[in-house]
Design a protein around this motif. Sequence first.
Motif, PDB file in Angstrom:
ATOM      1  N   SER A 171       0.838  -1.203   0.000  1.00 18.10           N
ATOM      2  CA  SER A 171       0.000   0.000   0.000  1.00 18.10           C
ATOM      3  C   SER A 171       0.871   1.251   0.000  1.00 18.10           C
ATOM      4  O   SER A 171       1.876   1.327   0.705  1.00 18.10           O
ATOM      5  CB  SER A 171      -0.915   0.017   1.224  1.00 18.10           C
ATOM      6  OG  SER A 171      -1.862  -1.012   1.149  1.00 18.10           O
ATOM      7  N   LYS A 172       0.448   2.247  -0.763  1.00 19.21           N
ATOM      8  CA  LYS A 172       1.236   3.463  -0.914  1.00 19.21           C
ATOM      9  C   LYS A 172       0.690   4.637  -0.122  1.00 19.21           C
ATOM     10  O   LYS A 172       1.320   5.700  -0.067  1.00 19.21           O
ATOM     11  CB  LYS A 172       1.335   3.828  -2.397  1.00 19.21           C
ATOM     12  CG  LYS A 172       2.071   2.776  -3.217  1.00 19.21           C
ATOM     13  CD  LYS A 172       2.153   3.160  -4.679  1.00 19.21           C
ATOM     14  CE  LYS A 172       2.902   2.099  -5.480  1.00 19.21           C
ATOM     15  NZ  LYS A 172       2.983   2.431  -6.930  1.00 19.21           N
ATOM     16  N   SER A 173      -0.474   4.463   0.495  1.00 13.16           N
ATOM     17  CA  SER A 173      -1.062   5.572   1.239  1.00 13.16           C
ATOM     18  C   SER A 173      -1.475   5.124   2.636  1.00 13.16           C
ATOM     19  O   SER A 173      -1.778   3.947   2.866  1.00 13.16           O
ATOM     20  CB  SER A 173      -2.287   6.126   0.505  1.00 13.16           C
ATOM     21  OG  SER A 173      -3.376   5.214   0.592  1.00 13.16           O
ATOM     22  N   ASN A 174      -1.483   6.073   3.546  1.00  9.15           N
ATOM     23  CA  ASN A 174      -1.940   5.781   4.902  1.00  9.15           C
ATOM     24  C   ASN A 174      -3.410   5.398   4.930  1.00  9.15           C
ATOM     25  O   ASN A 174      -3.835   4.622   5.789  1.00  9.15           O
ATOM     26  CB  ASN A 174      -1.703   6.989   5.819  1.00  9.15           C
ATOM     27  CG  ASN A 174      -0.270   7.084   6.285  1.00  9.15           C
ATOM     28  OD1 ASN A 174       0.440   6.077   6.348  1.00  9.15           O
ATOM     29  ND2 ASN A 174       0.181   8.291   6.590  1.00  9.15           N
ATOM     30  N   GLU A 175      -4.202   5.951   3.999  1.00 13.57           N
ATOM     31  CA  GLU A 175      -5.628   5.625   3.945  1.00 13.57           C
ATOM     32  C   GLU A 175      -5.821   4.142   3.615  1.00 13.57           C
ATOM     33  O   GLU A 175      -6.669   3.462   4.228  1.00 13.57           O
ATOM     34  CB  GLU A 175      -6.328   6.492   2.894  1.00 13.57           C
ATOM     35  CG  GLU A 175      -6.459   7.954   3.268  1.00 13.57           C
ATOM     36  CD  GLU A 175      -5.169   8.747   3.097  1.00 13.57           C
ATOM     37  OE1 GLU A 175      -4.200   8.214   2.472  1.00 13.57           O
ATOM     38  OE2 GLU A 175      -5.113   9.889   3.597  1.00 13.57           O
ATOM     39  N   GLU A 176      -5.036   3.644   2.668  1.00  7.48           N
ATOM     40  CA  GLU A 176      -5.125   2.224   2.316  1.00  7.48           C
ATOM     41  C   GLU A 176      -4.685   1.358   3.488  1.00  7.48           C
ATOM     42  O   GLU A 176      -5.319   0.347   3.800  1.00  7.48           O
ATOM     43  CB  GLU A 176      -4.251   1.928   1.093  1.00  7.48           C
ATOM     44  CG  GLU A 176      -4.777   2.512  -0.205  1.00  7.48           C
ATOM     45  CD  GLU A 176      -3.824   2.278  -1.362  1.00  7.48           C
ATOM     46  OE1 GLU A 176      -2.635   1.977  -1.110  1.00  7.48           O
ATOM     47  OE2 GLU A 176      -4.260   2.387  -2.518  1.00  7.48           O
ATOM     48  N   LYS A 177      -3.594   1.746   4.131  1.00  4.94           N
ATOM     49  CA  LYS A 177      -3.099   0.981   5.276  1.00  4.94           C
ATOM     50  C   LYS A 177      -4.109   1.003   6.415  1.00  4.94           C
ATOM     51  O   LYS A 177      -4.334  -0.015   7.077  1.00  4.94           O
ATOM     52  CB  LYS A 177      -1.746   1.528   5.733  1.00  4.94           C
ATOM     53  CG  LYS A 177      -0.605   1.254   4.766  1.00  4.94           C
ATOM     54  CD  LYS A 177       0.710   1.780   5.299  1.00  4.94           C
ATOM     55  CE  LYS A 177       1.839   1.569   4.302  1.00  4.94           C
ATOM     56  NZ  LYS A 177       2.180   0.145   4.100  1.00  4.94           N
ATOM     57  N   GLN A 178      -4.712   2.169   6.666  1.00  4.76           N
ATOM     58  CA  GLN A 178      -5.709   2.277   7.726  1.00  4.76           C
ATOM     59  C   GLN A 178      -6.882   1.336   7.475  1.00  4.76           C
ATOM     60  O   GLN A 178      -7.382   0.665   8.389  1.00  4.76           O
ATOM     61  CB  GLN A 178      -6.219   3.711   7.821  1.00  4.76           C
ATOM     62  CG  GLN A 178      -7.318   3.931   8.854  1.00  4.76           C
ATOM     63  CD  GLN A 178      -6.807   3.900  10.277  1.00  4.76           C
ATOM     64  OE1 GLN A 178      -6.118   4.819  10.695  1.00  4.76           O
ATOM     65  NE2 GLN A 178      -7.149   2.855  11.025  1.00  4.76           N
ATOM     66  N   TRP A 231       2.136  -0.658  11.745  1.00  3.78           N
ATOM     67  CA  TRP A 231       1.145   0.423  11.799  1.00  3.78           C
ATOM     68  C   TRP A 231       1.255   1.211  13.108  1.00  3.78           C
ATOM     69  O   TRP A 231       1.151   2.441  13.120  1.00  3.78           O
ATOM     70  CB  TRP A 231      -0.260  -0.142  11.633  1.00  3.78           C
ATOM     71  CG  TRP A 231      -1.334   0.905  11.711  1.00  3.78           C
ATOM     72  CD1 TRP A 231      -2.230   1.096  12.721  1.00  3.78           C
ATOM     73  CD2 TRP A 231      -1.622   1.904  10.733  1.00  3.78           C
ATOM     74  NE1 TRP A 231      -3.048   2.152  12.443  1.00  3.78           N
ATOM     75  CE2 TRP A 231      -2.703   2.671  11.216  1.00  3.78           C
ATOM     76  CE3 TRP A 231      -1.070   2.225   9.496  1.00  3.78           C
ATOM     77  CZ2 TRP A 231      -3.243   3.741  10.509  1.00  3.78           C
ATOM     78  CZ3 TRP A 231      -1.605   3.294   8.781  1.00  3.78           C
ATOM     79  CH2 TRP A 231      -2.684   4.036   9.290  1.00  3.78           C
TER      80      TRP A 231
END
Length: 240
Positions: A93-100, A130
Amino acid sequence: MVQSVKAKEIIQSLTYLADPVKAKFLQGYFKTGKGEYGEGDKFLGVKVPEQRKIAGQFWKDVTLDDLKELILNHYHEIRLTAIFILVQKFQKSKSNEEKQAIVDFYFDNKQYINNWDLVDSSAHKILGPWLYNKDRSLLYELAHSGQLWDQRIAVISTFYFIDHDDFSDSLKIAEKLLQHPHDIIQKAVGWMIREIGNRDYYTALQFLRQHYKNMPRTMLRYAIEKFEPETRHGFLKGTI
């Protein structure tokens, strides 16, 4: 519920590789009998490398909705393959939103991450990274939950911290779970102490000197496994 195309393909791929003889062995190995920690779990008999290969083939195109179908499945290997895919999606994942979103999925479905291999394949690869630069109180909530797999998630998540020479939370959680009655947790705590010792011998030694007489034998044996024979024998005999 209509099964998604991708979930169906993954389940078919795993089912094709099913081995009833291996499945019977795994049901004993993972303690699926009445009253055991894996009670009621079912197995197809698919080897882990084959599951990883399937996960590698599908992870890019699988959505969290697809993974929801897989993680709810009553076959262990299907849930584990979902975990392998989830880890790959988190790591790529390249974004924090995806990781979240992946972390939220993991936490919302943790009741299906219900055996040690499912936990050990994911906790330090998703929750650990995370939470590394965030508030880690969630791990203490899990450790205090009284739920076996939540507690193992809490312990194993700290492996990521240990790998970055950050031992504080591992040792605090170990102290809280020091007299846990189940060997699933005893082994996990001992394993983390051993990993600390692999990186900082004296930190592990100091912790063990303070606490080893109150540890279950299983936890202690795991913790001191890599120590020199003389030191191991001293701990086991209670002379340190």
